[in-house]
Design a protein around this motif. Structure first.
Motif, short mmCIF file in Angstrom:
data_model
loop_
_atom_site.label_atom_id
_atom_site.label_comp_id
_atom_site.label_asym_id
_atom_site.label_seq_id
_atom_site.Cartn_x
_atom_site.Cartn_y
_atom_site.Cartn_z
N TYR A 251 0.47 -1.13 -0.33
CA TYR A 251 -0.19 -0.28 -0.31
C TYR A 251 1.12 1.25 0.13
CZ TYR A 251 -4.37 -2.72 1.04
OH TYR A 251 -5.35 -4.09 1.12
N GLY A 252 0.25 2.37 -0.46
CA GLY A 252 0.64 3.62 -0.24
C GLY A 252 2.47 3.46 -1.35
N GLY A 253 2.66 4.60 -1.29
CA GLY A 253 4.19 5.12 -2.33
C GLY A 253 3.75 5.56 -3.38
N ASP A 254 4.54 5.20 -4.29
CA ASP A 254 4.58 5.64 -5.78
C ASP A 254 3.89 4.59 -6.29
OD1 ASP A 254 5.52 8.38 -5.33
OD2 ASP A 254 7.67 7.85 -5.32
N GLY A 255 4.14 3.51 -6.45
CA GLY A 255 3.15 2.16 -7.27
C GLY A 255 4.24 1.80 -8.07
N PRO A 256 3.96 -0.23 -8.40
CA PRO A 256 4.63 -0.24 -9.78
C PRO A 256 5.20 0.79 -10.62
CG PRO A 256 2.62 -0.93 -10.29
CD PRO A 256 2.79 -0.20 -8.82
N PRO A 257 6.65 0.21 -11.56
CA PRO A 257 7.02 1.07 -12.34
C PRO A 257 6.60 1.48 -13.87
CG PRO A 257 8.84 -0.01 -11.60
CD PRO A 257 7.56 -0.25 -10.80
N ARG A 258 6.14 2.12 -14.54
CA ARG A 258 4.99 2.60 -15.91
C ARG A 258 6.13 2.67 -16.43
NH1 ARG A 258 4.32 4.93 -11.57
NH2 ARG A 258 2.35 5.79 -10.65
N ARG A 259 5.49 1.77 -17.65
CA ARG A 259 6.25 2.09 -18.86
C ARG A 259 5.51 2.18 -19.70
NH1 ARG A 259 8.27 -4.76 -20.34
NH2 ARG A 259 10.00 -3.28 -19.26
N TYR A 260 6.51 3.34 -20.62
CA TYR A 260 5.41 3.80 -21.97
C TYR A 260 5.67 3.88 -23.16
CZ TYR A 260 5.24 6.82 -17.56
OH TYR A 260 4.41 7.47 -16.73
N THR A 261 5.42 4.37 -24.24
CA THR A 261 6.50 4.22 -25.78
C THR A 261 6.47 5.71 -26.21
OG1 THR A 261 5.09 2.19 -26.84
CG2 THR A 261 5.76 3.52 -27.84
N CYS A 262 7.02 6.48 -26.48
CA CYS A 262 7.33 7.71 -27.07
C CYS A 262 6.41 8.22 -27.97
CB CYS A 262 8.73 8.48 -27.31
SG CYS A 262 9.06 9.98 -27.35
N SER A 263 5.87 9.10 -27.92
CA SER A 263 4.52 8.85 -29.14
C SER A 263 5.12 9.71 -30.59
CB SER A 263 3.05 9.59 -29.16
OG SER A 263 4.11 11.22 -28.37
N GLU A 264 6.57 10.49 -30.54
CA GLU A 264 7.72 11.07 -31.50
C GLU A 264 8.73 10.11 -32.19
OE1 GLU A 264 7.24 14.77 -32.17
OE2 GLU A 264 5.14 14.39 -30.85
N CYS A 265 9.18 9.27 -31.41
CA CYS A 265 10.58 8.32 -31.69
C CYS A 265 10.18 6.58 -31.28
CB CYS A 265 11.67 9.17 -31.10
SG CYS A 265 12.02 8.04 -29.51
#
Length: 117
Positions: free
Chosen positions: A32-46
């Motif tokens: 509980y609490g904190g920042d949560g698990p890491p998140r993975r994104y895909t850059c929409s530019e490159c």
């Protein structure tokens, strides 16, 4: 309810009743609490894969330097226990930025701390 208060004070028996279970928000298997698990994104530019931790108010691509201010939604979360992709995660509907919950097939589970809302 009175029995629960008396049990907390150490008076009487602490057996409680079945309705007391509804008052318990904690799950011993969840973080509980904190920042949560890491998140993975895909850059929409490159199309670079970006990993981030914490509230998604700004995500900056390390390759092209594009800064996404609250507009880039994560593709997935990453399990801190086994490192696999977590697709079963939710955001607060009002912001779609901060993670609300995430659970992995390995048994890892994370929820935002309901006491801080």
């Amino acid at each position: 309810m009175l029995g629960r208060v008396l049990a907390w004070l150490g008076i009487g028996d602490d057996g409680g009743d079945a309705s007391d279970a509804d008052l318990d928000w904690t799950d011993p298997d969840a973080a509980y609490g904190g920042d949560g698990p890491p998140r993975r994104y895909t850059c929409s530019e490159c199309s670079t894969t970006i990993e981030g931790v914490g509230p998604d108010e700004q995500v900056t691509c390390p390759e092209c330097g594009t800064a996404f201010k609250g507009t880039l939604v994560p593709d997935c979360a990453i399990c801190p226990d086994c490192g696999s992709r977590i697709d079963d995660f939710a955001f607060y509907p009002a912001t779609r930025r901060d993670t609300e919950s995430a659970s992995c097939s390995c048994g890892y589970r994370w929820e935002s701390d309901p006491r801080t809302r």
